[in-house]
Motif scaffolding. Structure first.
Motif, short mmCIF file in Angstrom:
data_model
loop_
_atom_site.label_atom_id
_atom_site.label_comp_id
_atom_site.label_asym_id
_atom_site.label_seq_id
_atom_site.Cartn_x
_atom_site.Cartn_y
_atom_site.Cartn_z
N PRO A 138 13.28 33.45 14.23
CA PRO A 138 13.98 32.27 14.73
C PRO A 138 15.42 32.35 14.25
CG PRO A 138 12.85 31.72 12.70
CD PRO A 138 12.62 33.20 12.94
N SER A 139 16.24 31.40 14.64
CA SER A 139 17.59 31.34 14.09
C SER A 139 17.49 31.10 12.59
CB SER A 139 18.38 30.24 14.78
OG SER A 139 17.64 29.03 14.77
N ALA A 140 18.41 31.70 11.82
CA ALA A 140 18.31 31.70 10.36
C ALA A 140 18.93 30.46 9.73
CB ALA A 140 18.95 32.98 9.80
N ASN A 141 18.38 29.29 10.11
CA ASN A 141 18.86 28.02 9.57
C ASN A 141 17.66 27.17 9.21
OD1 ASN A 141 18.87 28.13 12.72
ND2 ASN A 141 18.36 26.00 12.20
N ARG A 142 17.87 26.11 8.43
CA ARG A 142 16.80 25.15 8.18
C ARG A 142 16.43 24.49 9.51
NH1 ARG A 142 13.74 24.60 3.83
NH2 ARG A 142 13.72 22.33 4.05
N ILE A 145 10.58 29.14 4.61
CA ILE A 145 12.02 29.18 4.34
C ILE A 145 12.77 28.21 5.24
CG2 ILE A 145 14.08 30.65 4.46
CD1 ILE A 145 12.28 33.02 3.66
N LYS A 146 12.36 28.12 6.49
CA LYS A 146 13.06 27.25 7.44
C LYS A 146 12.65 25.78 7.32
CE LYS A 146 13.95 27.85 11.74
NZ LYS A 146 15.26 28.02 12.34
N GLY A 147 11.48 25.53 6.72
CA GLY A 147 10.94 24.17 6.73
C GLY A 147 10.56 23.78 8.14
N VAL A 179 22.15 23.28 12.44
CA VAL A 179 22.98 24.13 13.30
C VAL A 179 22.69 25.61 13.02
CG1 VAL A 179 25.36 24.74 13.86
CG2 VAL A 179 24.77 22.36 13.34
N SER A 180 22.57 26.41 14.07
CA SER A 180 22.30 27.84 13.90
C SER A 180 23.51 28.56 13.29
CB SER A 180 22.00 28.48 15.26
OG SER A 180 20.83 27.93 15.80
N PRO A 181 23.24 29.64 12.54
CA PRO A 181 24.32 30.39 11.90
C PRO A 181 24.94 31.42 12.84
CG PRO A 181 22.20 31.23 11.19
CD PRO A 181 21.91 30.16 12.19
MG MG Z 1 16.70 27.67 16.13
#
Ligand code: MG
Ligand code: TXA
Length: 330
Positions: free
Chosen positions: A137-141, A50-52, A145-147
Motif C-alpha cells: 500500500p502507500s507508505a503512510n499511516r 505499521i500502517k494501522g 496523506v501518501s508519501p
Molecule cells: Mg493509500
C-alpha cells in the motif's frame, strides 16, 4: 549521474529482507509503497500493523512484468491483457479474480486481487531481485496523506520500516488509477495517474464511474475519509475563497490557502498564507501531497483549497481533495 541511483548491493539487501518476511519501503512513479512478500501472510500482517490499517482493506500486489499476471490472477479477460500491454509499467491497477497463490491477508478475504507493474527503476530492480510479488500500500499511516518523497516516509513511519529505499520525489505524485475487470462492465474504483479516457480508448468501451469518482458530486456522507492532512481542510470556489479565509483569520485562525487561479494580490495577509498551485492538472497532482505535507509541518488551523476545474483531467485531484475534506476535523 542520477543522485537517486541505488547500488545493486542495497537492492539485493532489500530483497533478502523481503524474503525474510520484513518490510521495505520503496519508490514508485506514483507514491512510495510499503512492501512485503505478497505470498507470506505474516509479512503482509506487518504492513497492516505499521500502517494501522483495518485488515479488511485489500493490498495491491506489485509484479515485475505483465507475464506474471497469470501467476496472481485467473480467468483473465482480454481487456486486462490489452490494458496491461498498453499501460504497464505504469500508474494502473487492475482488479481481477485472484489465483490460489494469493493469501487471504492480501485481499482482505475477497476473491479478487489488485495487480500493478510499477514504472520506476528502483521498484523494477527490487521486483527482479526479489523474484516474487510485493504487496504494497502507500507508505503512510492509514487515512493520511501518501508519501511522495523518502523524507515523508521517514517522518511518518520512521524506524518501523525494515529498510527505506530513497528514489527521490515521485514523478506522478498521485496514486494509480484502479479499474475492476471482474464483471461484464469495467468499473473505475479510484481515479489516478492514468486517465479514464486512455483506458476507454484502449478497450473501446466505456468504464463505469463510481460515485466517488464523479467530480460533480459534492462531499456526501458516503465518502470515506482518506488521504487527509492533519490540518482540517475545506474546499471553496475561487470567488468564495478569500471571504472565507478572512472570516477565519479574523477569528484568530492561521489559514493556509491552496490557490490555483491568480491570487497574488492577497498573498500572506495577516494570518493567511497562500500556496500557489500549478494551473496544469499533472503538475498540480505532482505537487499536491508534497504541499499538504509542508502545510502539516507548519501547523495551520485550517487549509482552504480552491475548487479545481470539474474536467476529466482533474478527476483524481478532485477525488483526493474531497476525501481529505471529509475527514470530520472541522
Ligand atoms: Mg493509500
Ligand atoms: O499508486 C498506487 O496504487 C500505490 C503504489 C504504492 O503502488 N499504492 C496504493 O495502495 O495506493 P493503497 O493500498 O494505499 O491503495 C490501494 C487501494 C485501496 O483503496 C484498496 O481498497 C484498493 O486499492 N484495492 C486493492 N485490492 C483491491 C481489490 N481486490 N478489490 C478492490 N479494491 C482493492
Amino acid at each position: 549521474m542520477n543522485p537517486y541511483t541505488i547500488p545493486n548491493d542495497q537492492i539485493q539487501a532489500a530483497a533478502v529482507l523481503l524474503r525474510s518476511g520484513e518490510t521495505v519501503a520503496f519508490p514508485t512513479e506514483t507514491v512510495y509503497g510499503l512492501g512485503a512478500d505478497a505470498s507470506n501472510p505474516l509479512a503482509v500482517q506487518k504492513i497492516f500493523e505499521i500502517k494501522g490499517r483495518p485488515l479488511y482493506h485489500p493490498l495491491i500486489v506489485h509484479i515485475a512484468t505483465t507475464a506474471q499476471l497469470s501467476t496472481w490472477a485467473q480467468n483473465i479477460p482480454d481487456d486486462a491483457w490489452r490494458l496491461a500491454t498498453a499501460f504497464w509499467p505504469g500508474p494502473l491497477t487492475l482488479i481481477l479474480q485472484r489465483s490460489s497463490k494469493v493469501p487471504n491477508e492480501v485481499t482482505g478475504g475477497q476473491d479478487t486481487v489488485g495487480l500493478r507493474v510499477p514504472d520506476h527503476p528502483i521498484a523494477t530492480a527490487l521486483l527482479h531481485a526479489f523474484d516474487g510479488g510485493i504487496a504494497a500500500p502507500s507508505a503512510n499511516r492509514f487515512g493520511q496523506v501518501s508519501p511522495t518523497t523518502a523524507q515523508h516516509v521517514h517522518d511518518k513511519l520512521g524506524s518501523k520500516v525494515g529498510m527505506l529505499l530513497d528514489g527521490g520525489p515521485c514523478r506522478i505524485g498521485v496514486e494509480s488509477t484502479i479499474v475492476s475487470l471482474t464483471h461484464s462492465q469495467s468499473v473505475l474504483l479510484r481515479p489516478g495517474g492514468l486517465s479514464i479516457e486512455a483506458i476507454e480508448n484502449t478497450i473501446n468501451k466505456k468504464v463505469l464511474l463510481t460515485q466517488a469518482a464523479t467530480p460533480k458530486v459534492r462531499a456526501s456522507g458516503t465518502l470515506d475519509s482518506h488521504y487527509a492532512p492533519t490540518t482540517p481542510i475545506e474546499i471553496h470556489p475561487a470567488d468564495e475563497l478569500w471571504h472565507r479565509a478572512h472570516q477565519l483569520a479574523k477569528l484568530g485562525y492561521k489559514v493556509a490557502v491552496l490557490k490555483i487561479s491568480d491570487g497574488s494580490k492577497y498573498i500572506n495577509s495577516s494570518g493567511i498564507k497562500c500556496f500557489q498551485m500549478p494551473l496544469l492538472a499533472d503538475e498540480y497532482g505532482h505537487d499536491l501531497y508534497a504541499t499538504l505535507h509542508r502545510i502539516d509541518h507548519i501547523n495551520f488551523d485550517r487549509l482552504l483549497a480552491e475548487t479545481p476545474p470539474a474536467t476529466q483531467e482533474w478527476i483524481a485531484i478532485n477525488d483526493r481533495l474531497r476525501r481529505a475534506a471529509h475527514s470530520g476535523h472541522s
